[in-house]
Design a protein around this motif. Structure first.
Motif, PDB file in Angstrom:
ATOM      1  N   THR A 143      49.872 -36.995  13.045  1.00  0.00           N
ATOM      2  CA  THR A 143      49.413 -38.096  13.904  1.00  0.00           C
ATOM      3  C   THR A 143      47.937 -37.915  14.239  1.00  0.00           C
ATOM      4  N   ALA A 144      47.466 -36.667  14.278  1.00  0.00           N
ATOM      5  CA  ALA A 144      46.038 -36.451  14.540  1.00  0.00           C
ATOM      6  C   ALA A 144      45.205 -37.094  13.446  1.00  0.00           C
ATOM      7  N   SER A 195      55.264 -33.536  15.702  1.00  0.00           N
ATOM      8  CA  SER A 195      55.587 -32.738  16.889  1.00  0.00           C
ATOM      9  C   SER A 195      54.654 -33.046  18.057  1.00  0.00           C
ATOM     10  N   GLU A 196      53.549 -33.693  17.778  1.00  0.00           N
ATOM     11  CA  GLU A 196      52.570 -33.982  18.827  1.00  0.00           C
ATOM     12  C   GLU A 196      52.863 -35.282  19.557  1.00  0.00           C
ATOM     13  N   PHE A 240      47.819 -44.163  20.157  1.00  0.00           N
ATOM     14  CA  PHE A 240      48.733 -43.031  20.387  1.00  0.00           C
ATOM     15  C   PHE A 240      49.513 -43.292  21.667  1.00  0.00           C
ATOM     16  N   ALA A 258      47.157 -36.438  19.976  1.00  0.00           N
ATOM     17  CA  ALA A 258      46.575 -36.620  18.650  1.00  0.00           C
ATOM     18  C   ALA A 258      45.194 -37.277  18.633  1.00  0.00           C
ATOM     19  N   SER A 294      48.610 -29.581  17.884  1.00  0.00           N
ATOM     20  CA  SER A 294      49.212 -28.625  18.815  1.00  0.00           C
ATOM     21  C   SER A 294      50.361 -27.865  18.158  1.00  0.00           C
ATOM     22  N   ARG A 318      44.660 -31.291  19.854  1.00  0.00           N
ATOM     23  CA  ARG A 318      45.408 -31.925  18.761  1.00  0.00           C
ATOM     24  C   ARG A 318      45.821 -30.843  17.768  1.00  0.00           C
TER      25      ARG A 318
END
Lengths: 242, 242, 242, 242, 242, 242
Positions: free
Chosen positions: D20-21, D181-182, D36, E148, E131, E129
């Protein structure tokens, strides 16, 4: 462009006559969405009308009990006091209080000194103390209301005239600050000239549009104006010699 | 009961004469605890006194930068503009801004158009821009104060006259909106007739109670009234022919 | 020192003439940083000027639907009603609403009863209902604004005259409450005499300092005053016979 | 482009393999800053890895006590229940809970039904109940943690598959939802193909950059890569046949 | 005392073996109440145990769309990148993100570079991010969770190694940062030696007290210890040769 | 019914086997909507499974610097310490921290003493310190996470076993506290017997419903169950001898 770049001579005067709403729209058109200082209201009703001037900034960090005692003010170099003595005439002191609303940024004596020194106004994202007497001053003060506790309880003034955040907005020294009854907008200095011109234009057409709406015109075609309305506006404007 | 079900002819007039505090009590007695729009204040001081009328709603979702450009308003079907042109006379435009306080719901031109079209008022859980000029209008406006940035920065108007939330309260089209100096209450349409009657009754007895309290009566027996106070009230009421 | 310890006869009068800002500074000098009730504004403009008096407290816990029905008020021992009947003349009723802003602490009838009974004022960290009529009363009321829903929706009054929190500040019965246009400060009772004296002193010198600042003096040496300024102040004070 | 416009066949698969980053960076490059979902965490650890699929939405408004009783669920057309029966296979149910964290969006039985029906996952900006058992499910669930109270206390499900806000982000039906996971990113459907490709490219170069950084390279010239690093990357990539 | 004043050689080692709870108590005894960084959790489980080292700081202000584009990182003098290349070995990078939780402070590549350069750890009052991968690193990272979106959306890195606020606490360059599983405490550098000694003492007696409590001792006389317990402790300590 | 009214002998055991979600539903059916303690998570993983027991309460007000020094604990009557020594075996200590998350309610020594004395568990709407070691204890602890600063910084323990608020919920001494992995529900004591029975019933049918849903049943007719499903359930139950 740096903080001392010259503006057109008429820019500040133009900015004094437009609303912060119009300025936000002009900056939005240029891709800037975050220019209005949040959480701040106008405390005074100054005879000068709008606040306009370049920013001179002060930065606070959280206080620490061993450093931030009353005796700290005995140091003439204390940044809060030195900052007030350093604001150039015509400039706006903008204070970064990290949005802390539990204590004051300053009070009547400091605000009076700002006024006497010829500052254009004061903007803080914290409250002020002595808010009753300050509200009677003929000086533009924007802040997060009134709060009696002194700044030392939560603030340590640390820097002067560095880039800061205020009410969630970036403020660079020299940015042009404009305040009306609604609040305060921060105009990046390099955009001030063009934004001033375009804002004045926008407000003129909105005077015309508002007249039409008051006279019963529907929104479609009027706001925003279509070709016909634009033509009518051109004629109206010519008549007025505007 | 739907949004067009007929109310008793006297209901709206009765509601215009009672306070939102009384209406909250009447709705609480019926098991409704969440009827007062939170975070909203009266911006104007209209000559009509209280705001009263059925709800016509507008729903906003978060903006998206590619969709929500200035050019969006050129579409005459843009829901914000269309909504204002659609509010039936006597209705209250209630806008769901998701409690977003950083940008405006609308400004002076749109509010003026609402007034000209005969709307009963405007309620938004976001701020308005041009809050200075709007505050001078003879039109009931309730909102989260003033804020200069335009709606497109955080809002995308998406729906008209669907059930919404506003200030944390459910608002169904046709629900009866009442506003006084304290704020705005939402009355489910099917309860409006009975609540209007009972609220008027309640306020009459409270006038009597307040007189007694001013004259030195203690709370026990007076508020709430015991049998003796109720008897005195009955006599007082008879005298007044109320 | 307990809640009934005698104060010097002049203490309350002195406190009535100083600002909450000055009192916060005096308490800060004594190591007390958390004495200003947060989130509360003055609703009324009483002819008595500042609010001054010892605290009489009321404590609320969250409501429970089966206990907190309208019928609860029929019990003359209901703590909210009993509390109002118990506030000694000259005392300030301070209500702990846990900072809950969605419902009212009380309304016009209860506030009127407080006034009639000779209470010095009302402080609550929740709103009041009937805020319009209450704003017109000649009685000091400090609260979190106006809100129409009744207290029973979120509050259950449970205790009278116990130590409480109000706006984040500890309030012990008998503490001295002072309110001005900025807000409310809580002075621990055992400090009231000395704080009153020192605050009066501080304000006198600040009158002198403000005169100098208005006349063009710079902050260094003036605020805080150095030896020279202190000497000038001594002379000025002597002249005034203060 | 509407909600059923075809995506390239490989797009969803590509999106399942990027973070997602990376997707936020790709959307930022296209001017989208608010994609986000805020306030949401991954509750489960599904064997499928990332969540990917088009959005099917559900909208809640605040509950009203007379409408939102337990008996409401007896209606098979209740939108919450109908929504779960309507999510097309491979789609993600995205629920607008207005960020309300005090009550659940749904629980184990509804989530199990979603899984059995072949939904790709669940995203809600409210909590779920039965969060213990749900955390053990092999199904992607993103939400604001766990909370035992049922949805009827604060929610009334009102609409299916309309544009909504979730965690402060606009979600249009058919937008592509990706979760790792974020958290969860919302990709406007018309951008999904190009974002998927560019994200895959970006991640490949970042693998290379990370290797270099681990080997001791300094940031300048490496991240972002200068011409030399880009050349080395091209060689590295060729070797890998990527 | 400035940021480079020498500490006793054993101080950092002592600090690595005590808890942040103990350190908060020691600082409280010295009048410092605001030393624990709020809103921050430990993301990783480093083999080194506690984080200990002097602070090297980075300051962010709000982003401005025209300045904070992806291309900004091409400048090798960009303060975020330069900051990471400047942290001296053994130092802790402490980032002021103004408590902004919507975007990341940095990600895996930057954190890896910190690790490779020999930094002691990373503390930020914003999220990171990547993470997921960062959580696997053998490096102390404390932050506001994972998020993110990239920093440029809300942050502009502006200053290195100036006094900042982080999680509501003042952090001066060179202050000693200690982190355990509970969070991060900031020790003013001039207090580090004495706090380290006294904290070690305090923890030893608490080991003894906890043994007694586990064995059934009541709190009075044991915690805090009275004369008898202190004597028993002295004997116990002697036995252990501590 | 007061705090010592006898419960049915099987009630606590029944409550230990049902979820807080089910209990919230049962209380909702009885008109109680606000029974789940907000902002609190389970810190430990006790072998006893759910937390169950009657509430013993402790009330805190805001600290005042002159009263709340370390030396305060030398008084064996200090309410925090006395409270821990007073919790009857099998009872749950519930602490009102006014939702203050910046400092701890207590730490490892006090929690250990609670365990040794036979308390059923600890619930606080503030954090605990020593959260690392406490997380390893075989004792039910629910709190707002971990925080190193000691309670005296913001709390003054003032009362034992009076009605309090905790996480926004009213807690009367003797109310039955139940906690599972999701959180903590407060059951008014007079409802505990019937709620325990009905919750057990509800969970049994939900086991059956979940089986059906897993097997592919659609929601309509299954959840909530219609007549046919209820009949199948009756048969299933009979088979199981439940």
């Amino acid at each position: 462009m740096n903080a001392t770049t010259k503006l057109k001579p008429e820019t500040l005067e133009k900015l004094a006559r437009v609303s912060t709403a119009t300025l936000c729209t002009q900056l939005f058109k240029r891709g800037l969405r975050n220019v209005f200082i949040q959480g701040v209201v106008r405390l005074t009703d100054p005879s000068c009308g709008n606040l306009v001037g370049p920013a001179f900034t002060m930065r606070n960090i959280p206080a620490r009990e061993d450093l931030d005692q009353i005796s700290a003010f005995e140091n003439p170099e204390h940044p809060q006091r030195k900052g007030i003595e350093s604001v150039p005439p015509g400039h706006v002191l903008v204070i970064d209080c990290r949005g802390e609303t539990r204590v004051a940024s300053g009070g009547q004596i400091l605000t009076t000194r700002l006024l006497v020194r010829g500052a254009a106004g004061l903007v803080s994202d914290g409250p002020v103390r002595d808010s009753g007497p300050i509200a009677e001053m003929d000086f533009p003060v924007y802040c997060a209301g009134g709060s009696a506790p002194l700044n030392l309880i939560h603030h340590h003034a640390i820097d002067l005239n560095v880039p800061i955040g205020c009410g969630g907005v970036a403020v660079y020294p020299g940015d042009i600050i404009v305040g009306d009854s609604e609040g305060v907008v921060v105009i990046p200095r390099h955009l001030a000239d063009e934004v001033a011109s375009d804002a004045a234009e926008q407000e003129l057409i909105e005077v015309f549009v508002l007249e039409r709406i008051k006279a019963g015109a529907a929104l479609p075609g009027t706001y925003p104006p279509d070709a016909e309305t634009r033509a009518a506006y051109a004629a109206w404007r010519k008549e007025r010699g505007a």
